[in-house]
Design a protein around this motif. Sequence first.
Motif, PDB file in Angstrom:
ATOM      1  N   TRP A 296     -83.366 -67.027 -28.055  1.00  0.00           N
ATOM      2  CA  TRP A 296     -82.155 -67.800 -27.807  1.00  0.00           C
ATOM      3  C   TRP A 296     -81.857 -68.083 -26.338  1.00  0.00           C
ATOM      4  O   TRP A 296     -80.960 -68.868 -26.039  1.00  0.00           O
TER       5      TRP A 296
ATOM      6  N   TYR B  15     -79.458 -70.926 -24.926  1.00  0.00           N
ATOM      7  CA  TYR B  15     -78.234 -70.533 -24.214  1.00  0.00           C
ATOM      8  C   TYR B  15     -78.124 -71.238 -22.864  1.00  0.00           C
ATOM      9  O   TYR B  15     -77.056 -71.733 -22.480  1.00  0.00           O
TER      10      TYR B  15
ATOM     11  N   THR C  91     -75.164 -73.988 -21.566  1.00  0.00           N
ATOM     12  CA  THR C  91     -74.217 -73.368 -20.639  1.00  0.00           C
ATOM     13  C   THR C  91     -74.217 -74.152 -19.331  1.00  0.00           C
ATOM     14  O   THR C  91     -75.282 -74.376 -18.743  1.00  0.00           O
TER      15      THR C  91
ATOM     16  N   ARG D 126     -73.688 -62.625 -18.095  1.00  0.00           N
ATOM     17  CA  ARG D 126     -72.769 -63.460 -18.865  1.00  0.00           C
ATOM     18  C   ARG D 126     -71.573 -63.894 -18.017  1.00  0.00           C
ATOM     19  O   ARG D 126     -71.125 -65.040 -18.093  1.00  0.00           O
TER      20      ARG D 126
ATOM     21  N   THR E 208     -77.109 -63.802 -33.868  1.00  0.00           N
ATOM     22  CA  THR E 208     -76.815 -64.713 -32.759  1.00  0.00           C
ATOM     23  C   THR E 208     -76.626 -66.139 -33.258  1.00  0.00           C
ATOM     24  O   THR E 208     -75.765 -66.870 -32.759  1.00  0.00           O
TER      25      THR E 208
ATOM     26  N   SER F 105     -72.993 -67.170 -32.079  1.00  0.00           N
ATOM     27  CA  SER F 105     -72.965 -68.089 -30.942  1.00  0.00           C
ATOM     28  C   SER F 105     -72.178 -69.359 -31.236  1.00  0.00           C
ATOM     29  O   SER F 105     -71.674 -70.014 -30.316  1.00  0.00           O
TER      30      SER F 105
ATOM     31  N   TRP G  51     -70.287 -67.103 -27.238  1.00  0.00           N
ATOM     32  CA  TRP G  51     -71.426 -66.460 -26.602  1.00  0.00           C
ATOM     33  C   TRP G  51     -71.032 -65.124 -25.990  1.00  0.00           C
ATOM     34  O   TRP G  51     -71.864 -64.221 -25.852  1.00  0.00           O
TER      35      TRP G  51
ATOM     36  N   VAL H 261     -71.678 -62.567 -28.465  1.00  0.00           N
ATOM     37  CA  VAL H 261     -73.107 -62.269 -28.551  1.00  0.00           C
ATOM     38  C   VAL H 261     -73.489 -61.221 -27.501  1.00  0.00           C
ATOM     39  O   VAL H 261     -74.188 -60.242 -27.805  1.00  0.00           O
TER      40      VAL H 261
END
Length: 523
Positions: free
Chosen positions: A326, A330, A334, A393, A464, A468, A472, A475
């Motif tokens: 993922w 991601y 993002t 994150r 996920t 997600s 997120w 996650v």
Amino acid sequence: MASLSELPALRNYSKPFGIRFLEYIKRGKLSYKTHQAIVLIVTFLAYTCYHATRKTTSIVKSALDPQSPDVSLKFPWRMTYLSSPAEKKRFSWVLGDGWAPFNGSDGSALLGELDVAFLAVYALGMYFSGHLGDRMNLRVFLTVGMVGTGLFTSLFGVGYWAKIHSFYYFLIVQMIAGLFQSTGWPSVVAVVGNWFGKKKRGLIMGIWNAHTSVGNIAGSLIASALLSYGWGWSFVVPGLLIAFVGLLVFLFLPVSPESVGADKEEDEMGSPRKIGEGVTEPLLGSDAEIKETAVGFIEAWKIPGVAPFAFCLFFAKLVAYTFLYWLPYYISHTAIEGKYFSSETAGNLSTFFDIGGVLGGILAGHISDRLDARAITAATFMYCAIPALYFYRTYGHISLVMNIALMFICGMFVNGPYALITTAVSADLGTHSSLRGNSKALATVTAIIDGTGSVGAAIGPLLTGYISAKSWSAVFTMLMGAALIAGLLLTRLLVAEVVARISESRSQAGGSQSTSQDEELGV
């Protein structure tokens, strides 16, 4: 010169054709170290290909289920705007249309189901593969697995040209590919364990285990580079590559010293382990007079340390495989510095996680060798992964440099213990002193540990896919919790290693004090 009939019979396997050819050219037997080098190179290439084929799905995800805007940072790391109509038409299937049935509102969930189907079959197949691997010719077993993996990886890509839009076609192909993939890890670890004793095993296997990250990097770059020609190529090319390397395995891989008549060198016999009063046996005994029998599945679970490390790996692989499947998705979804990156660029950026993983695997192996403490090393890395995940994150979106740096650190702490447990720890436990020198448990123990870990690897990406869609941040909270549990599961072994280190230090200090007193007394 002795005739072929006078040569001692090999216990299990005949020499591979490639080894015979090399000996014909050299006009003599290959040395033990030459065989070791061949084993490391061939198994490294083999598992690099396994991971390269496994990585392609994560790169193609954003092409199958596109949600990214037209602004993209394209390979190699430069900003590009797709403004001309011709360019937009060429890339429209990537950036706009996607591929049915994955381009609907439930696209992420469907992709997550593909992941869990692949990994569930992979995990289940792992237990059977280890059982079979200890009873079969590992060279043939590994070759069949690699050719089969190549075939079904390619068939997934064929869906692009055949205009296949049935979810069940992709599901079935992924499941069969997962079954063939399960042959790889127990086989390569068993072969390497047969050729290398415990001395510097952590460091050697830490460096060797870079194939995981190298495979991920190669798979990312190949799949990303081929996306613009049609996502089918991102599967077919890695599939053909692993099938070709599978043929090299069949031609050149020596399964064990006994299978090629190589004499095990003294430093590879392993340090003696006490079995009973006055009885010692090497870590990997190779006495041809002793008939070794494969260890049963339940018996292998009872080996001290197998269960804790297996369940630790369950949560460690949950984290690692969530990133594997993922991370490119991601990154492409993002905003970093206020911009969204293309699927191709996200795949390239994700390789920094794997580069960090190479360093993490080597560090974990080296540190565990120096400390002679596998559990302490693995648990420490898992605990350090928690703040690394939090910072990635929270601050990864600030700038591209910050994202790459934090991604690298996450890769180091996440993949470090994962690499250590699946290599050196598995080989240690597969040749545990309780087995009385029987090396026939290597593939079974490796399969148990990595198979249990693969169940976690299946659950992580599945969860996920659903989580997600909402958050997120949730996650990453799941991943941090998994890292914490992984570390806690090694607590008993960690305490035992600490106590052992303290006792060892005290005994050394006592011995030094006695020596000093003897010198003072003139003894």
